[in-house]
Design a protein around this motif. Structure first.
Motif, mmCIF file in Angstrom:
data_model
loop_
_atom_site.group_PDB
_atom_site.id
_atom_site.type_symbol
_atom_site.label_atom_id
_atom_site.label_comp_id
_atom_site.label_asym_id
_atom_site.label_seq_id
_atom_site.Cartn_x
_atom_site.Cartn_y
_atom_site.Cartn_z
ATOM 1 N N ALA A 1 0.799 -1.235 0.000
ATOM 2 C CA ALA A 1 0.000 0.000 0.000
ATOM 3 C C ALA A 1 0.829 1.280 0.000
ATOM 4 N N PHE A 2 2.078 1.215 0.440
ATOM 5 C CA PHE A 2 2.861 2.452 0.618
ATOM 6 C C PHE A 2 4.181 2.417 -0.137
ATOM 7 N N ALA A 3 4.665 3.602 -0.499
ATOM 8 C CA ALA A 3 6.027 3.752 -1.025
ATOM 9 C C ALA A 3 6.999 3.419 0.112
ATOM 10 N N ARG B 1 -2.650 5.787 11.552
ATOM 11 C CA ARG B 1 -2.483 5.125 10.259
ATOM 12 C C ARG B 1 -3.775 4.451 9.833
ATOM 13 N N LEU B 2 -4.061 4.553 8.555
ATOM 14 C CA LEU B 2 -5.193 3.835 7.953
ATOM 15 C C LEU B 2 -4.677 3.285 6.633
ATOM 16 N N ALA B 3 -4.819 1.992 6.419
ATOM 17 C CA ALA B 3 -4.314 1.420 5.167
ATOM 18 C C ALA B 3 -5.187 0.252 4.728
ATOM 19 N N ILE B 4 -5.493 0.235 3.439
ATOM 20 C CA ILE B 4 -6.246 -0.866 2.830
ATOM 21 C C ILE B 4 -5.358 -1.448 1.725
ATOM 22 N N HIS B 5 -5.305 -2.773 1.646
ATOM 23 C CA HIS B 5 -4.514 -3.401 0.588
ATOM 24 C C HIS B 5 -5.062 -2.943 -0.770
ATOM 25 N N TRP C 1 -8.113 -4.387 -2.417
ATOM 26 C CA TRP C 1 -9.437 -4.246 -1.797
ATOM 27 C C TRP C 1 -9.833 -2.786 -1.574
ATOM 28 N N GLN C 2 -9.112 -1.888 -2.245
ATOM 29 C CA GLN C 2 -9.497 -0.471 -2.111
ATOM 30 C C GLN C 2 -10.762 -0.179 -2.921
ATOM 31 N N ARG C 3 -11.378 0.960 -2.651
ATOM 32 C CA ARG C 3 -12.581 1.440 -3.338
ATOM 33 C C ARG C 3 -13.775 0.478 -3.156
ATOM 34 N N GLN C 4 -13.841 -0.146 -1.979
ATOM 35 C CA GLN C 4 -14.994 -1.005 -1.668
ATOM 36 C C GLN C 4 -15.606 -0.598 -0.326
ATOM 37 N N GLY C 5 -15.282 0.609 0.109
ATOM 38 C CA GLY C 5 -15.868 1.106 1.361
ATOM 39 C C GLY C 5 -15.197 0.589 2.623
ATOM 40 N N ILE C 6 -14.013 -0.070 2.482
ATOM 41 C CA ILE C 6 -13.365 -0.635 3.680
ATOM 42 C C ILE C 6 -12.626 0.463 4.463
ATOM 43 N N GLY C 7 -12.021 1.407 3.732
ATOM 44 C CA GLY C 7 -11.393 2.547 4.406
ATOM 45 C C GLY C 7 -12.434 3.322 5.203
ATOM 46 N N THR C 8 -13.592 3.539 4.589
ATOM 47 C CA THR C 8 -14.687 4.242 5.275
ATOM 48 C C THR C 8 -15.094 3.477 6.532
ATOM 49 N N ARG C 9 -15.206 2.159 6.405
ATOM 50 C CA ARG C 9 -15.614 1.336 7.553
ATOM 51 C C ARG C 9 -14.606 1.467 8.707
ATOM 52 N N ASN D 1 -2.470 13.041 10.019
ATOM 53 C CA ASN D 1 -1.727 13.694 8.936
ATOM 54 C C ASN D 1 -1.613 12.744 7.771
ATOM 55 N N THR D 2 -1.407 13.325 6.602
ATOM 56 C CA THR D 2 -1.276 12.509 5.394
ATOM 57 C C THR D 2 -0.466 13.273 4.350
ATOM 58 N N GLN D 3 0.047 12.534 3.367
ATOM 59 C CA GLN D 3 0.886 13.168 2.351
ATOM 60 C C GLN D 3 0.060 14.141 1.511
ATOM 61 N N ASP E 1 0.153 14.787 -1.555
ATOM 62 C CA ASP E 1 -0.311 14.281 -2.857
ATOM 63 C C ASP E 1 -1.248 13.070 -2.711
ATOM 64 N N ASN E 2 -1.656 12.745 -1.491
ATOM 65 C CA ASN E 2 -2.553 11.600 -1.283
ATOM 66 C C ASN E 2 -4.010 12.088 -1.320
ATOM 67 N N HIS E 3 -4.468 12.351 -2.546
ATOM 68 C CA HIS E 3 -5.789 12.994 -2.691
ATOM 69 C C HIS E 3 -6.922 12.069 -2.271
ATOM 70 N N GLN F 1 -7.233 12.203 1.446
ATOM 71 C CA GLN F 1 -7.759 13.503 1.883
ATOM 72 C C GLN F 1 -9.250 13.624 1.601
ATOM 73 N N ARG F 2 -9.703 13.063 0.460
ATOM 74 C CA ARG F 2 -11.152 13.104 0.169
ATOM 75 C C ARG F 2 -11.923 12.352 1.253
ATOM 76 N N LEU F 3 -11.383 11.182 1.623
ATOM 77 C CA LEU F 3 -12.041 10.376 2.661
ATOM 78 C C LEU F 3 -12.088 11.155 3.984
ATOM 79 N N ARG G 1 -11.914 14.380 4.487
ATOM 80 C CA ARG G 1 -12.809 15.558 4.398
ATOM 81 C C ARG G 1 -14.266 15.136 4.484
ATOM 82 N N ARG G 2 -14.580 13.981 3.865
ATOM 83 C CA ARG G 2 -15.976 13.493 3.962
ATOM 84 C C ARG G 2 -16.378 13.282 5.418
ATOM 85 N N PHE G 3 -15.381 12.945 6.262
ATOM 86 C CA PHE G 3 -15.657 12.726 7.690
ATOM 87 C C PHE G 3 -15.553 14.036 8.490
HETATM 88 C C1 LIG Z 1 -6.863 6.069 1.438
HETATM 89 C C2 LIG Z 1 -7.429 4.668 1.625
HETATM 90 C C3 LIG Z 1 -7.268 4.271 3.094
HETATM 91 C C4 LIG Z 1 -8.898 4.631 1.252
HETATM 92 O O1 LIG Z 1 -9.376 3.318 1.503
HETATM 93 P P1 LIG Z 1 -10.550 2.683 0.597
HETATM 94 O O2 LIG Z 1 -10.935 1.397 1.195
HETATM 95 O O3 LIG Z 1 -10.152 2.681 -0.815
HETATM 96 O O4 LIG Z 1 -11.665 3.779 0.897
HETATM 97 P P2 LIG Z 1 -13.200 3.708 0.452
HETATM 98 O O5 LIG Z 1 -13.438 2.553 -0.476
HETATM 99 O O6 LIG Z 1 -14.014 3.762 1.686
HETATM 100 O O7 LIG Z 1 -13.336 5.068 -0.335
HETATM 101 C C5 LIG Z 1 -12.421 5.357 -1.394
HETATM 102 C C6 LIG Z 1 -13.158 5.667 -2.685
HETATM 103 O O8 LIG Z 1 -13.877 4.527 -3.136
HETATM 104 C C7 LIG Z 1 -15.233 4.871 -3.372
HETATM 105 N N1 LIG Z 1 -16.040 3.686 -3.072
HETATM 106 C C8 LIG Z 1 -16.400 3.241 -1.863
HETATM 107 N N2 LIG Z 1 -17.148 2.111 -2.016
HETATM 108 C C9 LIG Z 1 -17.202 1.871 -3.336
HETATM 109 C C10 LIG Z 1 -17.809 0.848 -4.105
HETATM 110 N N3 LIG Z 1 -18.503 -0.131 -3.546
HETATM 111 N N4 LIG Z 1 -17.647 0.908 -5.461
HETATM 112 C C11 LIG Z 1 -16.948 1.899 -6.037
HETATM 113 N N5 LIG Z 1 -16.353 2.883 -5.344
HETATM 114 C C12 LIG Z 1 -16.485 2.871 -4.017
HETATM 115 C C13 LIG Z 1 -15.480 6.013 -2.416
HETATM 116 O O9 LIG Z 1 -16.552 6.812 -2.806
HETATM 117 C C14 LIG Z 1 -14.183 6.757 -2.540
HETATM 118 O O10 LIG Z 1 -14.163 7.505 -3.721
HETATM 119 P P3 LIG Z 1 -13.186 8.776 -3.949
HETATM 120 O O11 LIG Z 1 -11.758 8.321 -3.749
HETATM 121 O O12 LIG Z 1 -13.445 9.179 -5.358
HETATM 122 O O13 LIG Z 1 -13.569 9.800 -2.942
HETATM 123 C C15 LIG Z 1 -6.706 3.655 0.694
HETATM 124 O O14 LIG Z 1 -6.703 4.169 -0.607
HETATM 125 C C16 LIG Z 1 -5.288 3.305 1.101
HETATM 126 O O15 LIG Z 1 -5.072 2.476 1.973
HETATM 127 N N6 LIG Z 1 -4.302 3.931 0.428
HETATM 128 C C17 LIG Z 1 -2.884 3.622 0.653
HETATM 129 C C18 LIG Z 1 -2.479 3.940 2.049
HETATM 130 C C19 LIG Z 1 -2.838 5.354 2.398
HETATM 131 O O16 LIG Z 1 -2.623 6.265 1.616
HETATM 132 N N7 LIG Z 1 -3.338 5.552 3.640
HETATM 133 C C20 LIG Z 1 -3.789 6.857 4.120
HETATM 134 C C21 LIG Z 1 -2.696 7.758 4.467
HETATM 135 S S1 LIG Z 1 -1.880 7.327 5.971
#
Ligand SMILES: CC(C)(COP(=O)(O)OP(=O)(O)OC[C@H]1O[C@@H](n2cnc3c(N)ncnc32)[C@H](O)[C@@H]1OP(=O)(O)O)[C@@H](O)C(=O)NCCC(=O)NCCS
Length: 281
Positions: A166-168, A214-218, A221-229, A249-251, A253-255, A258-260, A262-264
């Motif tokens: 997940a990380f550089a 720290r918050l990290a999703i593999h 499995w990203q973009r499935q609402g697991i980060g939100t959970r 805090n976060t990088q 360039d980690n948009h 940051q979107r996640l 800000r949503r919270f």
């Molecule tokens: C940042 C991070 C934690 C987000 O986790 P995630 O599980 O992908 O987060 P979510 O799925 O809850 O939301 C991410 C995006 O997926 C979208 N999404 C959520 N469920 C979805 C679904 N079922 N289908 C499609 N998209 C979905 C969300 O709307 C959101 O969209 P956006 O990026 O356009 O705003 C993850 O990308 C990550 O681990 N990145 C690498 C490590 C990192 O940067 N960590 C944070 C800094 S320390």
């Protein structure tokens, strides 16, 4: 009496080095002196001595090796910044190279250190932004199909592998860090799917403020609402812990992160750290 030149600092030097660190104003001391003293035996440190007195001091944080990070730099005056600090930066680089580590990293907001680091070959690799939020409400619950549970020691290899994916390299945590986190942080949750660890969130509480460390999703499995959970679970944990605000805090360039955030309801505080990394000759 210390001999002039550059020498390694050990815990035996604490009695004389600590007063120097306390009174010098050319310092990066973003963290507490107590923390410096605690690590004086187990992390590498050097000082430059002239006339038997310390001119400059550098402590390297090696907890996340092969990522090694400048923890503290203190110089007596501008002369020491120009003449002694380069020697200490060379010692730190030499140490990192000998250990097979990455070139040392600095992360902080000590503007006076930018030029000396640049002269020593460090490059600016980005900024880290600080975010904060009042209260602990969670506007979304995220993916309810994942199981969220406390991490235990048997999960550590999976967390290390997840960080690698997940990380550089400069942001990755190692097994030693996770072992430390398990006993020193307030909470470490894993998100699991079919028994596989797909994400984690690490939290702490300091002076009634929640710290989302720290918050990290593999990536698989990203973009499935697991980060939100996991973020929602973290806010629930903070609410139960009685915190009044949450910081993270976060990088820059980690948009996506940051979107996640800000949503919270997290907002950029205006504070930022710059990150610079050395290079091998
Ligand atoms: C940042 C991070 C934690 C987000 O986790 P995630 O599980 O992908 O987060 P979510 O799925 O809850 O939301 C991410 C995006 O997926 C979208 N999404 C959520 N469920 C979805 C679904 N079922 N289908 C499609 N998209 C979905 C969300 O709307 C959101 O969209 P956006 O990026 O356009 O705003 C993850 O990308 C990550 O681990 N990145 C690498 C490590 C990192 O940067 N960590 C944070 C800094 S320390």
């Amino acid at each position: 009496m210390w001999q002039d030149g550059v020498r390694a600092v050990t815990s035996a030097d604490a009695g004389r080095i600590m007063p120097f660190l306390r009174r010098s104003s050319w310092t990066t001391l973003e963290s507490s002196l107590v923390e410096v003293e605690r690590h004086l035996g187990d992390w590498p440190a050097w000082m430059a001595v002239q006339g038997g007195e310390p001119e400059a001091f550098l402590l390297l944080d090696v907890l996340r090796a092969p990522v090694v990070q400048i923890h503290t730099v203190t110089c007596r005056d501008k002369r020491a910044v120009d003449h002694d600090l380069p020697e200490l930066l060379r010692a730190a680089s030499f140490y990192a190279k000998q250990c097979g580590a990455l070139p040392p990293l600095y992360m902080g907001d000590s503007a006076w250190l930018r030029q000396p680091l640049a002269r020593a070959g460090y490059r600016h690799v980005g900024d880290v932004l600080f975010y904060e939020k009042e209260g602990t409400d969670a506007p979304a619950t995220g993916n309810q199909a994942v199981e969220v549970r406390l991490v235990d020691a048997a999960d550590i290899p999976a967390l290390v592998a997840l960080d690698s994916a997940a990380f550089a390299p400069i942001w990755r945590n190692n097994a030693a860090f996770f072992r430390h986190a398990l006993c020193s942080f307030a909470m470490l949750y894993a998100a699991c799917l079919g028994g596989i660890v797909v994400g984690y969130v690490l939290c702490d509480v300091r002076q009634e403020q929640g710290q989302l460390a720290r918050l990290a999703i593999h990536p698989d499995w990203q973009r499935q609402g697991i980060g939100t959970r996991l973020l929602a679970e973290a806010m629930r944990f903070f609410a139960e812990a009685g915190v009044s605000s949450v910081a993270l805090n976060t990088q820059e360039d980690n948009h996506r992160a940051q979107r996640l955030y800000r949503r919270f309801g997290f907002q950029h505080t205006g504070e930022r750290f710059f990150v610079m990394q050395g290079a091998w000759d």
